[in-house]
Design an enzyme around this catalytic site. Structure first.
Site, PDB file in Angstrom:
ATOM      1  N   CYS A   1      -6.695 -23.242  20.331  1.00 42.49           N
ATOM      2  CA  CYS A   1      -7.868 -23.482  21.182  1.00 42.49           C
ATOM      3  C   CYS A   1      -7.945 -24.919  21.678  1.00 42.49           C
ATOM      4  CB  CYS A   1      -9.134 -23.106  20.431  1.00 42.49           C
ATOM      5  SG  CYS A   1      -9.126 -21.371  19.974  1.00 42.49           S
TER       6      CYS A   1
ATOM      7  N   ASP B   1      -3.787   7.191  -3.838  1.00 43.51           N
ATOM      8  CA  ASP B   1      -5.200   7.579  -3.936  1.00 43.51           C
ATOM      9  C   ASP B   1      -5.603   8.350  -2.682  1.00 43.51           C
ATOM     10  OD1 ASP B   1      -4.756   5.083  -2.527  1.00 43.51           O
ATOM     11  OD2 ASP B   1      -6.925   4.870  -2.379  1.00 43.51           O
TER      12      ASP B   1
ATOM     13  N   ASP C   1       0.868  -1.181   0.000  1.00 41.30           N
ATOM     14  CA  ASP C   1       0.000   0.000   0.000  1.00 41.30           C
ATOM     15  C   ASP C   1       0.904   1.230   0.000  1.00 41.30           C
ATOM     16  OD1 ASP C   1      -2.213   1.589  -0.055  1.00 41.30           O
ATOM     17  OD2 ASP C   1      -3.081   0.869   1.818  1.00 41.30           O
TER      18      ASP C   1
ATOM     19  N   CYS D   1      -8.954 -24.989  16.721  1.00 41.75           N
ATOM     20  CA  CYS D   1      -7.652 -24.767  16.087  1.00 41.75           C
ATOM     21  C   CYS D   1      -6.544 -25.187  17.059  1.00 41.75           C
ATOM     22  CB  CYS D   1      -7.494 -23.309  15.641  1.00 41.75           C
ATOM     23  SG  CYS D   1      -7.093 -22.150  16.961  1.00 41.75           S
TER      24      CYS D   1
ATOM     25  N   CYS E   1     -13.818 -23.247  19.386  1.00 38.16           N
ATOM     26  CA  CYS E   1     -12.975 -23.444  18.203  1.00 38.16           C
ATOM     27  C   CYS E   1     -12.050 -24.615  18.491  1.00 38.16           C
ATOM     28  CB  CYS E   1     -12.172 -22.171  17.944  1.00 38.16           C
ATOM     29  SG  CYS E   1     -10.904 -22.326  16.669  1.00 38.16           S
TER      30      CYS E   1
HETATM   31  N1  GUN Z   1      -6.455   1.011   3.212  1.00 38.10           N
HETATM   32  C1  GUN Z   1      -7.736   1.051   3.643  1.00 38.10           C
HETATM   33  N2  GUN Z   1      -8.481   1.857   2.838  1.00 38.10           N
HETATM   34  C2  GUN Z   1      -7.658   2.319   1.877  1.00 38.10           C
HETATM   35  C3  GUN Z   1      -7.851   3.171   0.740  1.00 38.10           C
HETATM   36  O1  GUN Z   1      -8.943   3.690   0.469  1.00 38.10           O
HETATM   37  N3  GUN Z   1      -6.749   3.421  -0.050  1.00 38.10           N
HETATM   38  C4  GUN Z   1      -5.522   2.857   0.233  1.00 38.10           C
HETATM   39  N4  GUN Z   1      -4.514   3.117  -0.583  1.00 38.10           N
HETATM   40  N5  GUN Z   1      -5.332   2.062   1.294  1.00 38.10           N
HETATM   41  C5  GUN Z   1      -6.381   1.794   2.103  1.00 38.10           C
HETATM   42 ZN    ZN Z   2      -9.090 -21.273  17.732  1.00 39.96          ZN
END
Ligand code: GUN
Ligand code: ZN
Length: 485
Positions: free
Chosen positions: A282, A125, A90, A279, A277
């Protein structure tokens, strides 16, 4: 390599797909856990062993870290994280939405993400908050789209896939238009952005409206990622709308807050006397030993991730079997706001019915909501193709009767059917409890569609007196022949 996306199986608007760069292939729907490079509570290697095929990390945090920046540039992201699946990065937009200003440009973040060898790269963005007014949403959307065009112009599409985030706040026409413009740019991978504040405040009805609008604008061959969606209770709903990927920091954030996830909501660990659960965590702990463990946060994160991944597999199986509506119905009863979201989704039935598959393994009636499912709407369309001849009987007792050119049986919530279709979908595969007024009313819509499609015919409905008012009010053109036993 740039990614290709292939849809293999469908249910409602959900799909099982294959996202591949030629060497690495992942099955969708999929979860991309969020990795904090500073202190991964579960390492990427451990995640890979749990079946994780792709993850997401934050390029902005890496670029600002004296420790990780140089390592990522020299070793590459995959070696640095010790993960050989797909990695998405991101851009720092999320930091932008939280802190207001960040010291990186669109071009710089794209170049950095490429330099560290990220597979899926995200431009800068603007995640416009859902409560923003139209004028500002339009302004910010225009900036997002121009940055996307800019990134699309210079990105290295041979080695990376450029993600096209869809913004537009709560304005469905803007979301749809953004989806259309991004499709026209030729992008194959689109995250739906700025939905975290909706999910944090349980605004699932708004979420459904926004996602459905974006999907309407997006080319159906695009792989769709729901940005920041991490609670397993809403995955089925999102997949039903056609979301293919989720990214989750929730498994770790919830663990940090002492919260134990289940598919129908989460508990504070202190509230639990028993662990629902089986897993690894758990089955080797009791609620009490888990509460007291010095490793509590990590163990909770492992459990939360396990639950999240298991839900993804359950959804894949549901798509395969054609029972995704049943799963959506079940999950959305975990919280009244999810139920609102589910009911909102059902209002899009006319759109969804064209995307849904023709035949399924089964249809379980689970209450009034089931009357609005795509299978029922499709059936009501199909009824108009039945030929009644001059006189037709629709009998609620499912027995043959003389004196009519044609006889139809009746199965709510669908409607009339020729007896020879009793084994075909959905009549033969549907399980219903004792008839209730809502399902009979839905079946009578089928009767009305049949009578409107055969205006010359004389159609008689034979039913018990208790259903007469529903028949006459829903299908006013038919005659009713009451037969009480
Ligand atoms: N992470 C959560 N929402 C967004 C978003 O709208 N844009 C970006 N780039 N990362 C995010
Ligand atoms: Zn679990």
């Amino acid at each position: 390599m740039a990614l290709s996306f292939e849809v293999l199986e469908k249910d409602i608007a959900g799909r099982i797909g294959r996202l591949s760069d030629g060497k690495k292939t992942i099955r969708t729907p999929a979860l991309l856990p969020v990795i904090n490079p500073h202190l991964p509570i579960i390492t990427p290697r451990e995640m890979q062993d749990m079946g994780v095929q792709a993850l997401i990390t934050n390029a902005y945090i890496i670029s600002r870290s004296s420790e990780f920046r140089e390592r990522a540039l020299s070793e590459g992201l995959h070696a640095m994280l010790d993960f050989d699946g797909l990695i998405m990065t991101d851009s720092g937009s999320f930091q932008l939405s939280v802190y207001g200003d960040i010291e990186i440009s669109n071009q710089q973040t794209i170049e950095f993400q490429q330099a560290i060898g990220s597979d899926i790269i995200v431009p800068l963005d603007i995640p416009t908050h859902p409560d923003t007014d139209r004028e500002n949403v339009e302004k910010e959307l225009a900036i997002t789209l121009s940055r996307l065009r800019e990134a699309n112009g210079f990105a290295d599409h041979t080695h990376h896939t450029l993600a096209g985030p869809v913004q537009g706040g709560l304005f469905t026409d803007l979301r749809e238009q953004a989806g259309r413009e991004i499709s026209a740019m030729g992008l194959k991978f689109c995250p739906l952005g700025a939905v975290v504040p909706l999910m944090e405040t349980y605004r699932y009805k708004d979420l459904v409206r926004v996602v459905m609008a974006a999907k309407r604008g997006l080319n159906p061959g695009i792989c769709v990622h729901l940005f920041g969606a991490g609670h397993p209770s809403m995955f089925a709903l999102a997949v039903a709308m056609g979301c293919d990927l989720f990214d989750s920091a929730a498994y770790a954030l919830y663990a940090k807050a002492g919260r134990y996830m289940t598919t129908h909501g989460s508990y504070h660990l202190d509230e639990l006397s028993y662990l629902p659960c089986a897993c690894q965590v758990c089955s080797t702990h009791t609620a009490e030993t888990l509460q007291k463990s010095p490793d509590k946060e990590r163990l909770l994160a492992l459990h939360n991730l396990h639950v999240t991944l298991a839900e993804i597999n359950r959804i894949r199986q549901a798509i395969r079997d054609g029972v995704l509506w049943e799963l959506v119905d079940e999950r959305c009863r975990g919280h009244p706001q999810l139920l609102r979201g589910y009911r909102e989704l059902l209002t899009f039935g006319e759109e969804l019915k064209h995307q849904d598959r023709v035949s399924k393994r089964r249809f379980f009636y689970r209450g009034t909501e089931s009357c609005f499912r795509t299978e029922v709407l499709r059936y009501h369309d199909m009824v108009t193709r039945f030929d009644t001849k001059k006189t037709a009987l629709i009998t609620f007792d499912q027995k043959m009767h003389d004196g009519y050119d044609t006889v139809f049986f009746f199965k709510p919530p669908f409607g009339p059917y020729p007896p020879e279709l009793f084994e075909s979908f959905p009549i033969g595969q549907s399980e219903i409890p004792d008839w209730d007024r809502e399902m009979v009313r839905s079946g009578c819509i089928g009767i009305d569609r049949l009578s409107k499609a055969n205006p010359e015919a004389r159609i008689t409905v034979r039913c018990r007196s208790c259903w007469k008012d529903i028949v006459t009010s829903t299908a006013p053109d038919v005659e009713v022949d009451v037969e009480d036993l």
